[in-house]
Design an enzyme around this catalytic site. Structure first.
Site, short mmCIF file in Angstrom:
data_model
loop_
_atom_site.label_atom_id
_atom_site.label_comp_id
_atom_site.label_asym_id
_atom_site.label_seq_id
_atom_site.Cartn_x
_atom_site.Cartn_y
_atom_site.Cartn_z
CG ASN A 106 -1.39 18.20 -1.28
OD1 ASN A 106 -0.63 19.12 -1.69
ND2 ASN A 106 -1.69 17.06 -2.05
CB THR A 132 3.63 13.14 -2.15
OG1 THR A 132 2.56 12.53 -2.44
CG2 THR A 132 4.10 13.95 -3.17
CB ILE A 133 4.08 7.46 -3.15
CG1 ILE A 133 2.77 7.39 -2.49
CG2 ILE A 133 4.80 7.25 -1.96
CD1 ILE A 133 2.11 6.02 -2.38
CG ASP A 134 -0.71 9.87 -3.58
OD1 ASP A 134 -0.63 8.79 -4.30
OD2 ASP A 134 -1.36 10.00 -2.71
CG MET A 177 -1.94 3.17 -3.05
SD MET A 177 -0.55 3.58 -1.61
CE MET A 177 -1.09 2.12 -0.20
NE ARG A 179 -8.81 10.98 -1.48
CZ ARG A 179 -8.39 11.30 -0.85
NH1 ARG A 179 -7.46 10.15 -0.17
NH2 ARG A 179 -8.11 12.28 -0.35
CD GLU A 234 -6.04 4.47 -3.56
OE1 GLU A 234 -6.08 3.60 -3.23
OE2 GLU A 234 -5.54 5.56 -3.25
NE ARG A 286 2.19 3.92 2.92
CZ ARG A 286 1.07 4.20 3.35
NH1 ARG A 286 0.17 4.97 2.60
NH2 ARG A 286 0.75 3.52 4.59
#
Length: 394
Positions: A106, A132-134, A177, A179, A234, A286
């Protein structure tokens, strides 16, 4: 000499180098690029003019990037100020850099859009390469990096579940992970093969966390199974919308959450008198090459190649997206998304993919995620369950 520049931003992934390989080799065979420069150490390296020509390496060497974790050219979280973009334009012009590919999440897409605006009148094309891993980048179905991290989380959860099934005397809390977005935590659901398999509980940041409900669920499942596996993000938030555990450190967009999983494990032991353990893989999520997803690797390379084609065609101000065509069988195509639609827009897990109690995901998410992660997570769980069946633990 007409040059292309690749800049890495943000946290590395297991397939970031696969995108780098795709960029290098597509540019090499295009016939229109004299040099592919790497910014050695992220966006700050552009200001420092710290470049290296990647076309100096033959293809048999760059191919190793496909199975190399993290970022081979270095990345950063350097905070770009408005004045930096004009400085970057001057550097690009000085080095005859006509195309810039920014590979990141992002924050990097935000920088990509801002650099595009500054360079639009200078004949410099700027294209975003998602990473991204998210899985929290907007518009695209998913982004390279997520599937490999999700595969790792699912595999580790299955292995922990085997341990707990073999010695069912405690509660195991696994913290992942993520957030603000629960995509990675949700992937732990793919560890299950049969009813009763762990994880038994999944908690995501998209739903306010209720400690009383959590303890009720743990106590009930502990009586049923003996051992319980719960996975949490997390970034768990309480009923007030704030992080369940106050962050260790905050600076601008950077927030370092405290140990939510440890908090839950301590609560189980303190309130229920049940032994509880806390596990956090952290960076392993990751950058694990052994659990790298083949789909993720192939798409990461393809996204890199598509970014080069977009840049050479003059399609600046876009990010390469992945559009799902089908899940069974899995098929996807690549699109060019206007980068302003992506800049700092965070994509969270849809509410319809979270169950009513907020302690699990639905089949809709599993159907979406499984083609990216794959089914080959190991068959050893079946052998562990022989013991569980004999002892009546399932």
């Amino acid at each position: 000499m007409a040059s292309m520049l690749i800049v890495h931003g943000g946290a590395p992934t297991a397939v970031m180098n696969a995108s780098l390989y795709g960029i290098i080799e597509e540019a090499r065979t295009s016939g229109g690029v004299d040099r592919v420069l790497a910014a050695i150490g992220g966006s700050e390296a552009v200001l420092l003019e710290r470049f290296m020509d990647l076309l100096a390496y033959p293809e048999d060497e760059t191919r190793r990037l496909l199975h190399t974790p993290a970022s081979s050219i270095g990345t950063s979280r350097f905070a770009l100020e408005p004045a930096h973009y004009q400085q970057m334009r001057q550097v690009l012009e000085r080095h005859d850099i006509r195309w810039v590919l920014m590979n990141g999440g992002n924050g990097t897409m935000d920088a990509c859009g801002k650099l595009h605006r500054v360079c639009a009148g200078a004949g410099i094309t700027v294209v975003g390469v998602p990473k991204t891993i998210d899985n929290d980048i907007a518009v695209t179905d998913h982004a390279p990096g997520y599937a490999s991290a999700a595969r790792f989380v699912a595999a580790v959860t299955r292995e922990v579940a085997c341990d707990v099934a073999a010695l069912p005397i405690h509660v195991s809390i696994i913290e992942t992970m993520g957030r603000n977005a629960g995509w990675l935590t949700a992937a732990s659901a793919l560890a299950r093969r049969e009813a009763g398999d762990g994880p038994h509980l999944i908690y995501l940041p998209e739903r306010p966390f209720r400690m009383d409900w959590f303890l009720e669920d743990v106590e009930r499942l502990s009586r049923r199974h003996g051992g319980v596996v719960a996975v949490c993000s997390e970034g768990l938030r309480g009923q007030d919308g704030q992080l369940l555990v106050p962050p260790v450190f905050t600076a601008g967009r950077s927030v370092y959450p405290s140990y939510a999983g440890m908090h839950l494990a301590n609560a189980v032991t303190r309130e229920l008198g049940i032994k509880a353990r806390y596990e956090k893989a952290g960076l392993c999520e990751r950058s694990s090459i052994p659990w790298q997803s083949p789909v993720d690797r192939a798409e990461a390379e393809a996204v890199g190649r598509e970014a080069v084609r977009a840049a050479l065609s003059g399609a600046g101000g876009c990010m390469i997206g992945i559009e799902r065509v089908s899940s069974r069988p899995y098929a996807a195509r690549f699109t060019r998304i206007p980068v302003e639609q992506v800049m700092l827009h965070e994509r969270t897990l849809p509410g319809e993919w979270i169950n009513e109690r907020g302690n699990d995901v639905t089949e809709g998410f599993i159907d979406w995620c499984r083609p990216l992660v794959g089914d080959e997570l190991g068959d050893h769980l079946q052998f562990t369950k022989l013991y569980a069946k004999e002892t009546g633990k399932i």
